[in-house]
Design an enzyme around this catalytic site. Structure first.
Site, short mmCIF file in Angstrom:
data_model
loop_
_atom_site.label_atom_id
_atom_site.label_comp_id
_atom_site.label_asym_id
_atom_site.label_seq_id
_atom_site.Cartn_x
_atom_site.Cartn_y
_atom_site.Cartn_z
N HIS A 197 0.84 -1.20 0.00
CA HIS A 197 0.00 0.00 0.00
C HIS A 197 0.88 1.25 0.00
CE1 HIS A 197 -3.68 -2.20 1.97
NE2 HIS A 197 -3.36 -2.67 0.79
N TYR A 220 -9.63 4.13 7.81
CA TYR A 220 -9.79 4.48 9.22
C TYR A 220 -10.94 5.48 9.31
CZ TYR A 220 -5.14 2.47 10.15
OH TYR A 220 -4.07 1.63 10.28
N PRO A 246 -3.52 -1.32 18.53
CA PRO A 246 -3.26 -1.65 17.12
C PRO A 246 -3.54 -0.51 16.15
CG PRO A 246 -5.30 -2.67 17.86
CD PRO A 246 -4.65 -2.08 19.08
N LYS A 305 1.96 -0.95 15.00
CA LYS A 305 3.36 -0.90 15.39
C LYS A 305 3.88 -2.15 16.10
CE LYS A 305 4.01 2.98 13.57
NZ LYS A 305 4.65 2.92 12.27
N TYR A 327 3.72 6.44 10.20
CA TYR A 327 3.02 5.22 9.81
C TYR A 327 3.95 4.24 9.10
CZ TYR A 327 -1.14 2.46 8.63
OH TYR A 327 -2.09 1.46 8.55
#
Length: 403
Positions: free
Chosen positions: A72, A201, A293, A297, A385
């Site tokens: 991604h 998200y 979560p 990480k 991220y």
């Protein structure tokens, strides 16, 4: 039995460490309380950041990830029924993430271990650690009803939050921090079509939702719920109704549904044990820290912990230097606290807090608007991220920020 490095735990941390050590010609023995079928068959999430991708490739175990993983370049943040794309690759200088479940990483690493002619001792019981302040620490355990002892130069505690390694550090020396969130996640695996090409998200008045993906026909989705709720209260119809409501967009888009295979609720917490070393014991991964979560990480921190550990052990055997080993906690904690901060930030930003008044809710939505439209905001999210680098130099006073 003797070895150079005794590794407790055949999760990602222990297996990656063993492979890194093998490439340096350093012998290790892995002890695992579960069976091989159990560790390879337990389906867990897995978003691998760029640093972890690079580690797996460098170790020669990234081929299947490269073939079958879903790479991604970004993800989506959604609020007020509108979806914004976060271009991770653009704002991080060309880095990516890959959706490749943790159990698949474990399968690849276990196969590599056996291809190297090495073994893993599964189904061990009653593991205890001894003589950690000596040059020959020991691990005692039971296997097939017999008492066994492993004599090592170093012990790597990669045995998770509930394992014995962290607790072998004396209480008076062990410095820990824990934070429990009022949010729980209800997770499902469903036979359905992917919701999107990248993760979504979603922040919604009724609670957070995450739409992830596993394969073209198997998806992993999450809902924010009360962590003490009973999964029996959540029928499949109720789950899909909530997922649909929380993720639908103003243009009429709705999440594809399908049969739910598994579902469960878990509470989220942040945990850091700053004492990551004691004598010849070094702990890594979930034995030393856990994260919610939301920031993706957990596995990635485990990988970088053992990258540091392996380099330190390698330098010890090559030239007798203990520089990296002496600074192991400091080096790791700089990245650990960075990941904890980002995971805390993502959790606070994306979840609906029932205690917020209308002003606080307005500020939260304004923050979402800022981070999805500002160059600075997009860069901050992207850099964190995809994963911050290991900083090998002196870590300064980061650990001293926590009194």
């Amino acid at each position: 039995m003797k070895t150079q490095v005794g590794i407790i735990g055949a999760g990602p941390a222990g297996l990656i460490l063993a492979q890194l050590l093998h490439l340096q010609g350093i012998d290790s023995v892995i002890l695992e309380r579960k069976s091989r079928d159990n560790i390879e068959g337990t389906v867990k999430a897995g978003i691998l950041e760029q640093t972890t991708i690079d580690i797996l490739r460098e170790m020669g175990v990234g081929d299947r990830m490269d073939r079958e993983g879903h790479f991604h370049n970004g993800n989506y943040f959604q609020f007020n029924g509108q979806r914004s794309h976060i271009d991770l690759k653009k704002y991080s200088g060309g880095k990516q993430v890959v959706v490749y479940p943790q159990h698949e990483v474990i399968i690849d690493l276990v196969n590599a271990r056996y291809e190297n002619g090495k073994d893993i001792i599964f189904d061990v019981q009653d593991v205890t650690l001894h003589d950690l302040n000596t040059k020959q620490p020991k691990i005692r355990y039971r296997k097939n009803g017999l008492d066994e002892e492993l004599v090592c130069d170093f012990i790597a505690g990669c045995d998770g939050y509930h394992g014995p390694s962290r607790h072998a550090i004396p209480d008076k020396l062990r410095k820990e921090h824990v934070h429990f969130y009022q949010f729980g996640w209800l997770g499902i695996l469903s036979d359905s079509k992917p919701a999107a090409d990248e993760l979504i998200y979603a922040n919604h008045d009724q609670g957070f939702a995450l739409l992830s993906t596993r394969t073209p026909i198997l998806q992993r989705h999450y809902l924010q719920v009360d962590p003490f709720d009973d999964i029996a209260n959540w029928s499949d119809d109720r789950i899909w109704t909530e997922l649909t409501e929380r993720t639908k967009t103003n243009d009429g888009w709705q999440v594809p549904d399908g049969p739910i295979n598994t579902k469960g609720i878990f509470q989220m917490r942040s945990f850091v044990c700053e004492t990551m070393q004691f004598g010849r014991l070094f702990i890594a991964g979930d034995a030393a820290h856990t994260v919610p979560p939301t920031g993706a990480k957990g596995l990635n921190l485990a990988a970088t912990d053992v990258k540091v550990m392996a380099r330190g052990i390698s330098e010890f055997y090559q030239n007798g230097s203990t520089d990296i080993l002496d600074r192991y906690s400091d080096i790791c904690l700089r990245r650990v606290w960075g990941a904890e901060r980002f995971s805390y930030f993502m959790t606070r930003l994306l979840h609906t807090n029932p205690n917020y008044d209308s002003f606080e809710r307005g500020v939260q939505l304004s923050e979402l608007d800022y981070y999805t439209s500002s160059e600075a905001g997009l860069t901050m999210i992207a850099e964190n991220y995809v994963g911050l680098p290991i900083q090998w130099e002196q870590a300064g006073n980061v650990k001293n920020l926590i009194k």
